[in-house]
Structure formats: structure tokens, C-alpha cells
Scaffold this active site. Sequence first.
Site, PDB file in Angstrom:
ATOM      1  N   LYS A   1       0.887  -1.178   0.000  1.00  0.00           N
ATOM      2  CA  LYS A   1       0.000   0.000   0.000  1.00  0.00           C
ATOM      3  C   LYS A   1       0.919   1.220   0.000  1.00  0.00           C
ATOM      4  CE  LYS A   1      -1.878   2.979   1.992  1.00  0.00           C
ATOM      5  NZ  LYS A   1      -1.576   4.398   1.636  1.00  0.00           N
TER       6      LYS A   1
ATOM      7  N   GLU B   1       9.171   1.456  11.217  1.00  0.00           N
ATOM      8  CA  GLU B   1      10.254   2.436  11.033  1.00  0.00           C
ATOM      9  C   GLU B   1       9.603   3.811  11.040  1.00  0.00           C
ATOM     10  OE1 GLU B   1      13.270  -0.385   8.483  1.00  0.00           O
ATOM     11  OE2 GLU B   1      12.769   1.596   7.716  1.00  0.00           O
TER      12      GLU B   1
ATOM     13  N   CYS C   1      13.841  10.527   7.268  1.00  0.00           N
ATOM     14  CA  CYS C   1      13.701  10.083   8.657  1.00  0.00           C
ATOM     15  C   CYS C   1      15.010  10.232   9.414  1.00  0.00           C
ATOM     16  CB  CYS C   1      13.229   8.637   8.693  1.00  0.00           C
ATOM     17  SG  CYS C   1      14.317   7.522   7.814  1.00  0.00           S
TER      18      CYS C   1
ATOM     19  N   GLU D   1       8.996  16.647  15.255  1.00  0.00           N
ATOM     20  CA  GLU D   1       9.577  16.314  13.948  1.00  0.00           C
ATOM     21  C   GLU D   1       8.971  17.258  12.894  1.00  0.00           C
ATOM     22  OE1 GLU D   1       8.429  12.670  11.867  1.00  0.00           O
ATOM     23  OE2 GLU D   1      10.537  12.305  11.381  1.00  0.00           O
TER      24      GLU D   1
HETATM   25  P1  NAD Z   1       2.335   8.474   7.458  1.00  0.00           P
HETATM   26  O1  NAD Z   1       2.504   7.704   8.725  1.00  0.00           O
HETATM   27  O2  NAD Z   1       1.326   9.531   7.412  1.00  0.00           O
HETATM   28  O3  NAD Z   1       1.997   7.494   6.248  1.00  0.00           O
HETATM   29  C1  NAD Z   1       2.813   6.373   5.958  1.00  0.00           C
HETATM   30  C2  NAD Z   1       1.947   5.310   5.297  1.00  0.00           C
HETATM   31  O4  NAD Z   1       1.033   4.809   6.269  1.00  0.00           O
HETATM   32  C3  NAD Z   1       1.098   5.817   4.136  1.00  0.00           C
HETATM   33  O5  NAD Z   1       1.071   4.849   3.115  1.00  0.00           O
HETATM   34  C4  NAD Z   1      -0.278   5.969   4.767  1.00  0.00           C
HETATM   35  O6  NAD Z   1      -1.325   5.858   3.845  1.00  0.00           O
HETATM   36  C5  NAD Z   1      -0.282   4.815   5.731  1.00  0.00           C
HETATM   37  N1  NAD Z   1      -1.232   4.949   6.855  1.00  0.00           N
HETATM   38  C6  NAD Z   1      -1.625   6.075   7.476  1.00  0.00           C
HETATM   39  N2  NAD Z   1      -2.511   5.781   8.453  1.00  0.00           N
HETATM   40  C7  NAD Z   1      -2.678   4.434   8.454  1.00  0.00           C
HETATM   41  C8  NAD Z   1      -3.441   3.532   9.223  1.00  0.00           C
HETATM   42  N3  NAD Z   1      -4.243   3.944  10.206  1.00  0.00           N
HETATM   43  N4  NAD Z   1      -3.361   2.214   8.942  1.00  0.00           N
HETATM   44  C9  NAD Z   1      -2.548   1.763   7.962  1.00  0.00           C
HETATM   45  N5  NAD Z   1      -1.808   2.573   7.184  1.00  0.00           N
HETATM   46  C10 NAD Z   1      -1.846   3.903   7.436  1.00  0.00           C
HETATM   47  O7  NAD Z   1       3.802   9.014   7.117  1.00  0.00           O
HETATM   48  P2  NAD Z   1       4.203   9.983   5.910  1.00  0.00           P
HETATM   49  O8  NAD Z   1       3.743  11.349   6.269  1.00  0.00           O
HETATM   50  O9  NAD Z   1       3.805   9.355   4.624  1.00  0.00           O
HETATM   51  O10 NAD Z   1       5.805   9.892   6.006  1.00  0.00           O
HETATM   52  C11 NAD Z   1       6.594  10.672   6.836  1.00  0.00           C
HETATM   53  C12 NAD Z   1       6.950   9.928   8.118  1.00  0.00           C
HETATM   54  O11 NAD Z   1       7.629   8.730   7.838  1.00  0.00           O
HETATM   55  C13 NAD Z   1       7.884  10.745   8.997  1.00  0.00           C
HETATM   56  O12 NAD Z   1       7.471  10.667  10.324  1.00  0.00           O
HETATM   57  C14 NAD Z   1       9.221  10.037   8.819  1.00  0.00           C
HETATM   58  O13 NAD Z   1      10.149  10.196   9.863  1.00  0.00           O
HETATM   59  C15 NAD Z   1       8.794   8.631   8.650  1.00  0.00           C
HETATM   60  N6  NAD Z   1       9.847   7.844   8.001  1.00  0.00           N
HETATM   61  C16 NAD Z   1      10.565   6.948   8.757  1.00  0.00           C
HETATM   62  C17 NAD Z   1      11.599   6.212   8.184  1.00  0.00           C
HETATM   63  C18 NAD Z   1      12.418   5.245   9.002  1.00  0.00           C
HETATM   64  O14 NAD Z   1      13.135   4.452   8.427  1.00  0.00           O
HETATM   65  N7  NAD Z   1      12.354   5.286  10.320  1.00  0.00           N
HETATM   66  C19 NAD Z   1      11.893   6.382   6.827  1.00  0.00           C
HETATM   67  C20 NAD Z   1      11.145   7.310   6.083  1.00  0.00           C
HETATM   68  C21 NAD Z   1      10.121   8.023   6.692  1.00  0.00           C
END
Ligand code: NAD
Length: 505
Positions: free
Chosen positions: A191, A266, A300, A399
Site C-alpha cells: 500500500k 520504522e 527520517c 519532527e
Molecule cells: P504516514 O505515517 O502519514 O503514512 C505512511 C503510510 O502509512 C502511508 O502509506 C499511509 O497511507 C499509511 N497509513 C496512514 N494511516 C494508516 C493507518 N491507520 N493504517 C494503515 N496505514 C496507514 O507518514 P508519511 O507522512 O507518509 O511519512 C513521513 C513519516 O515517515 C515521517 O514521520 C518520517 O520520519 C517517517 N519515516 C521513517 C523512516 C524510518 O526508516 N524510520 C523512513 C522514512 C520516513
Amino acid sequence: MSDLQENLKKAQEYLERFRKEPIGHFINGKPTPGLSGEYFENTTPHDNSSLGQVAKGNEADIDQACEAAAVAFADWRDISGAERKKLLHRFADMIVERAEEISLLESMDCGQPIRFTKQAAVRGAANFRFFADKAPEARDGKALQQPEHSNMTLRTPIGPVGVITPWNTPFMLSTWKIAPALAAGCTVVHKPAELSPITASLLAEIAREAGIPDGVWNMVNGFGEVAGKRLTEHPAIKAIALVGESLTGTRILHQGADTLKRVHLELGGKNPIIVFDDADFDRALDAVVFMIYSLNGQRCTSSSRLLIHEGIKERFLEALQARVNDLRVGHPLDPETEVGPLIHTTHLEKVLSYTEKAREDGATVAVGGSRREDLGAGNYYQPALFTNADNNMRIAREEIFGPALTAISFSSEEEAIKIANDTEYGLAAYIWTNNSGRAMRLARDVEAGMLWINSENNRNLPSPFGGIKSSGIGRDGGDYSFDFYMETKNVCFAHGTHRVPILGR
Ligand code: NAD
């Protein structure tokens, strides 16, 4: 024609098909518009114009994909590691063949400058090659001896898994999560993030062309609260690998509780980069600038808190300010651009809001922090440097996930460690010192899943990748990925010499 114009022309050609026909899902080896009949618009951060429509997957679409992954699992699990290796290498070859297309589309879709997305295909292919080569050994275990028994461990793939990815580096992260799952023998339902769906659809296309069997790789577009949520709840899915925000991680733990999902999370970070007065000044400066302003700061592992030793604070911040002032903000397809537009208008608003928060909390906005109106209707932001900050301010605790750096000074090693650890997060930390004993002490005491000493973020695929505290659960990389995507069995053989306990005789 300038390089930008040439890139734009090529990008428009690649984008043509997405404007004509909506991006659909990919279920059981076939592209499909899905069952919901609903679509959402995909826009480019460059000027917020439309890049086309995307199918809005619902629960029924996810159910179909999960069922396909469940049916395909038995055959995929049982094909030999050697065959899996061949298929995954073919996949990597095909990624490289489409490198230009991947890079141009990724830049238009998520605003990352072309200088970074240029490497996306090569890095994505490297993820596949690394795990392809490991596929034949995925089932290997250990031999554990006792005087009268021998134990042998076996690994078997856990089953169909769900992979949920964010928008910041969508192509790279999708390959990083999916390659080990397939190498382990799991089938996948992916997804992708709703804000950056294009390269995920290319990956699904490549999967089919590379000969990955039907049902092994499924992809459903849609929103987290509907499609993502159903994926985390589906009983056929045995594990969920999420890259996303910490709050999303919490939600997924709740959603997956009833079906006892294994999770790998992550999540976010507020990573410190600690520069001591004995560090190599110029190299440290380069790393500080690179680790927060590359990839639009939407990374991240970005070093969003600079902890600078009092002894060099003035000189360092002066040099840093000049560098931040000179960052080239511009069109993501311009090879000269260092910082591109932020992913979405709402994200731009969020990042902008920290300029006011910095002032309200008493910090100095030394550089930027404002919208770049001169660059048009896109989500362009002048990279920010906040100084005179302390670790209690919102710019130091939350963040921001953009090109905005908060500088905080310290006077001793103990104070640096205290500030570094005074955060809910624990993903990465960067330490700059030429004192090896100090480096060892900080490596031990700074709370982070990954530390780099005198280096920016350096990728090593066998090394563990992941965070502690609110930055996540679990590790990726090398064998750590197989630990997540596989079950370990212990088989115990008796040598025929031990006394079996006797009852009832
Ligand atoms: P997000 O959490 O909003 O979305 C990530 C994914 O999760 C998307 O595909 C979204 O549709 C899905 N999602 C959202 N709510 C959900 C739910 N209730 N159930 C299942 N899936 C759901 O994150 P974002 O805004 O897309 O990305 C930025 C974030 O990702 C930042 O916090 C960043 O630090 C983190 N990030 C972490 C790493 C790591 O390796 N630790 C790497 C890249 C990004």
C-alpha cells in the site's frame, strides 16, 4: 535546450500515460481499476497541478489482494532459493533499464531534486540484488549441540505480508521493504503513500514483466485510514512492515492486535548531530548541511538538531549560516537544484508554522523559514536555520520533516549526551569528534538505533537499520530482515542415549 528543459520534456512524455489513464491497482498479476469506482487526484509539488487520477482502493480491493497473496504463497514459498535469486536479479536489471523514467517521475511526483532521485533506481536495484544473493541462504539456521541431543534451527517464510510506505523517498523505501520479503519467500500486498503513487505503479509493472508469479506482488493504492487499515486487519496477512509517522505506528499496533500481527515499524526521528570543538571543522560543516537539507529535509534520518560545542559555536554557525543562505532552491528537475518543493500544501503549511513557533519560543530565525512565492504556485520553502534555541522549544522537540535545522549549544560531553537523549525519538545520531575515547563513550550512551561517527548517513545493506523509543520497533538489513519476514523453528534430535522419564510403570 537547458538540462532543465530537456528533463521537463522527457518527464512530460513519461507523464502522458498517467494523465490519460488513472493509476490502478495491481492484483493477482493484473492491473485493475479496483472495485470502489472512486479516484483521487495526484498532484506535483512543483506547481500543484494534476498528474492524473489514482484509484482509491477500499476494503474490498484490499481483500482481493490479500486473498491473491494467500493463494500464491504456497508455490512461492516452495520454489528454490536459486530460482528466487534469478527472478529478483532480473527484476533489478529491469529497474536499471528504466532508471531515467523512475528518476524523472519520482522527482515530479514527490518534489525531490533530480540530483538525488538519479540514484534511486541504482539504489533500488542494489536492494534487490543484495537480497537476491541472500535468497538461497534464507532458510539456513544454526546447529546447537547438547551432550545427548542435537538441535537444528530452520527458517520458513511467515506468509503473506503487508508493506506500507511513506511519500518521502517512495521508490527507494518500497524496494528496501519488498525485496527482503520476496527473497524470504513471502508474498506481498503493498500500500503506497497516497501522495506519491507513481513509482510504486512502475514497480508493480516491472514485477509482471520480470516474471514474478501472479499473486506474489500485489499493490493497492488508497488512503491509510481505509486501505491501509484493512491491510493491517486482514487475517491472511501475517506481518506488517510500516515506514511512517510514530502515530501511524501506534494505530497499526492497535489495528493489528486482533489478528496478532507481527509488526516492523520504522517511524519518525529528531536526530541530533553533535559537533565537538575537536572535530574536523570543514567535514563536519559539510555533513551538517547535507544531513538536514538534502532530500528536502524530508528524511527520517535527517539531523534536525545541531548540538554545537560552545568553543566553536560562533565560527561554526557563521559558516553554516552562509551555506544555508546559498542553498539552491528550485525546480526538482533542474540538476542545479539542491532543495526542491515540499510534498504537499498542507505539509508546507506545517513546516512554515515552525517559523512562528521558533519566534514564540524565543529562538532566532537566522535564515529562511518563509515561503518562496517567487518560485510560483508550488510548495517552495526557503530552508531555515534556527539559532539561540534550547531543547525545550517545539523546534527541538517535534519532527518538522522539512529543511529546517535547530542549533543548540552545549559546554560538556555530559551535557551533549543529556540533550541528545532528551527526546521521545531514537532513530539516528551523528557524532563529530577526533577523540576516539569520546566517540566510544557517546556510541554507548546516546540513545539511537543507528550512530554515525565522523560521517553522514552511510548505507551498508548488511547492517541493522531501525530506531528505538518512539522511532520504531525492529530492524531491517541483511539477516535482520529475514528474522522479521521468517519464522524460526527448532528441531531437536536425540542421540538415543538419554534416559526418557518414565511414568505409570
Ligand atoms: P504516514 O505515517 O502519514 O503514512 C505512511 C503510510 O502509512 C502511508 O502509506 C499511509 O497511507 C499509511 N497509513 C496512514 N494511516 C494508516 C493507518 N491507520 N493504517 C494503515 N496505514 C496507514 O507518514 P508519511 O507522512 O507518509 O511519512 C513521513 C513519516 O515517515 C515521517 O514521520 C518520517 O520520519 C517517517 N519515516 C521513517 C523512516 C524510518 O526508516 N524510520 C523512513 C522514512 C520516513
